[in-house]
Design an enzyme around this catalytic site. Structure first.
Site, short mmCIF file in Angstrom:
data_model
loop_
_atom_site.label_atom_id
_atom_site.label_comp_id
_atom_site.label_asym_id
_atom_site.label_seq_id
_atom_site.Cartn_x
_atom_site.Cartn_y
_atom_site.Cartn_z
N TYR A 86 -3.92 95.64 -73.94
CA TYR A 86 -3.89 94.25 -73.63
C TYR A 86 -4.93 94.11 -72.38
O TYR A 86 -5.07 94.74 -71.29
CB TYR A 86 -2.48 93.97 -73.05
CG TYR A 86 -1.46 93.69 -73.84
CD1 TYR A 86 -1.72 94.02 -75.31
CD2 TYR A 86 -0.02 93.66 -73.53
CE1 TYR A 86 -0.65 93.95 -76.29
CE2 TYR A 86 1.00 93.51 -74.64
CZ TYR A 86 0.51 93.57 -75.93
OH TYR A 86 1.45 93.60 -77.01
N VAL A 104 5.52 77.87 -86.23
CA VAL A 104 5.88 76.23 -86.07
C VAL A 104 5.10 75.26 -85.24
O VAL A 104 4.93 74.15 -85.63
CB VAL A 104 7.48 76.29 -85.48
CG1 VAL A 104 7.97 74.80 -85.31
CG2 VAL A 104 8.39 76.89 -86.61
N PHE A 105 4.64 76.09 -84.23
CA PHE A 105 3.81 75.21 -83.01
C PHE A 105 2.33 75.62 -83.31
O PHE A 105 1.50 74.85 -82.75
CB PHE A 105 4.26 75.56 -81.87
CG PHE A 105 5.50 75.20 -81.36
CD1 PHE A 105 6.22 73.87 -81.46
CD2 PHE A 105 6.49 76.25 -81.36
CE1 PHE A 105 7.35 73.81 -81.49
CE2 PHE A 105 7.87 75.90 -81.01
CZ PHE A 105 8.39 74.64 -81.13
N PRO A 131 8.15 85.32 -81.74
CA PRO A 131 9.55 84.99 -82.53
C PRO A 131 9.44 83.45 -82.72
O PRO A 131 10.31 82.99 -83.43
CB PRO A 131 10.54 85.37 -81.21
CG PRO A 131 9.63 85.36 -80.08
CD PRO A 131 8.20 85.84 -80.48
N LEU A 132 8.49 82.60 -82.16
CA LEU A 132 8.40 81.07 -82.71
C LEU A 132 7.71 81.01 -83.81
O LEU A 132 7.77 79.88 -84.45
CB LEU A 132 7.72 80.34 -81.38
CG LEU A 132 8.37 80.49 -79.92
CD1 LEU A 132 7.76 79.72 -78.99
CD2 LEU A 132 10.10 80.22 -80.06
N GLY A 133 7.18 82.00 -84.49
CA GLY A 133 6.53 82.02 -85.71
C GLY A 133 5.17 80.96 -85.64
O GLY A 133 4.57 80.91 -84.51
N GLU A 174 0.57 75.82 -86.74
CA GLU A 174 0.01 75.41 -88.04
C GLU A 174 0.76 74.25 -88.39
O GLU A 174 1.95 73.99 -88.15
CB GLU A 174 0.25 76.80 -88.94
CG GLU A 174 -0.45 78.01 -88.63
CD GLU A 174 -0.26 78.98 -89.60
OE1 GLU A 174 0.46 78.75 -90.95
OE2 GLU A 174 -0.62 80.09 -89.62
#
Length: 290
Positions: free
Chosen positions: A49, A208-209, A204-206, A211
């Protein structure tokens, strides 16, 4: 059997450093404190990182914070070799030799300003990895108290079994969300439950925000109705969806937004209705369950 108790939501540090947010040392110190105040006590790292810099930046902030080591848990990973000035690699590759694993963990300990990491993971599977050699390194590091628990990251069930035959595997960090639910149907989460391996979920939010697709539009429409029922945002509901799975998945949240952190932790207390859980999955698939 895992020796480490991780927090129900983990803070992911991948974007804390030069790869994205470029937090100052003081900002990192404050972020560590904010997470702990919100019962997020586990911090997920990897050696790569920030092009091998974020661990050291975090370690300085942690040392300056004077927070007791016992108040938090540290995860780190190794194996990916990036092409950077600090490594002089000619091509991106993986290294899981015994000597390299031991060296990498010891480097991470120096950077993180700690005597041990609570959980050490192999970052991605390599076709050339030798299970016996990995096991020797892991057992040595455990015997010296430098790692408490061992696990994997992005490993399939068969790859996990290869390593598990030689040394205990307590965790596997995989991509899992309402929009990336493959581990739920390809046998990965079933295998982990069967073998006592705790899943950790990155992203974990995939999408959704991130694309604008037919899938994300369907989900956003559904969340607008669920908001009226639960009085919680879509991000919190997405984590609650993950937390309801019987594999006891722990989501890794990469946000440094204080309001979002405070919102996300509410997912831990929410027991989402079964039909709402299936509604989210249905909208993600674009079809009813069979």
């Amino acid at each position: 059997m895992s020796k480490t108790r991780l927090s129900p939501i983990i803070s992911g540090t991948m974007n804390w450093g030069v790869w994205d947010k470029n937090l100052t040392s003081k900002e990192m110190e404050n972020m560590i404190q904010i997470c702990i105040e919100n019962k997020i006590t586990t911090f997920d790292h990897a050696d790569i990182y920030g092009d091998y810099t974020t661990e050291a930046d975090f370690g300085k902030a942690f040392k300056d914070s004077k927070i007791s080591r016992e108040k938090l848990q540290l995860i780190t990973k190794c194996g990916i070799q990036l092409v950077t000035e600090s490594r002089k690699n000619k091509i991106k590759h993986y290294d899981y030799s015994k000597d390299y694993i031991i060296w990498s963990v010891e480097e991470s300990l120096k950077k993180l300003k700690t005597d041990y990491v609570d959980l050490f993971l192999l970052h991605r599977p390599s076709p050339l990895m030798q299970a016996d050699e990995i096991a020797e390194a892991v057992e040595k590091l455990k015997s010296e108290g430098k790692i408490l628990d061992f696990g994997l990251s992005n490993f399939t069930s068969s790859q996990t079994e290869l390593i598990r035959q030689k040394t205990e595997v307590s965790y596997n960090q995989v991509q899992f969300s309402a929009t990336h639910y493959e581990p739920m149907i390809d046998g990965s989460l079933d295998y982990m439950q069967t073998n006592g391996i705790r899943p950790l979920s990155w992203n974990p939010l995939g999408t959704v925000f991130r694309e604008d697709t037919k899938k994300t539009r369907r989900l956003k429409k559904l969340f607008s109705t669920l908001l009226e029922k639960y009085h919680l945002g879509a991000d919190t509901l997405l984590l609650a969806w993950i937390l309801k799975h019987p594999a006891n998945v722990i989501p890794i949240a990469g946000t440094v937004n204080v309001a979002r952190i405070q919102s996300l932790v509410k997912a831990v207390e929410l027991d989402m209705d079964k039909e709402d859980w299936f509604a989210i999955w249905t909208e993600s698939m674009g079809d009813d369950v069979a």
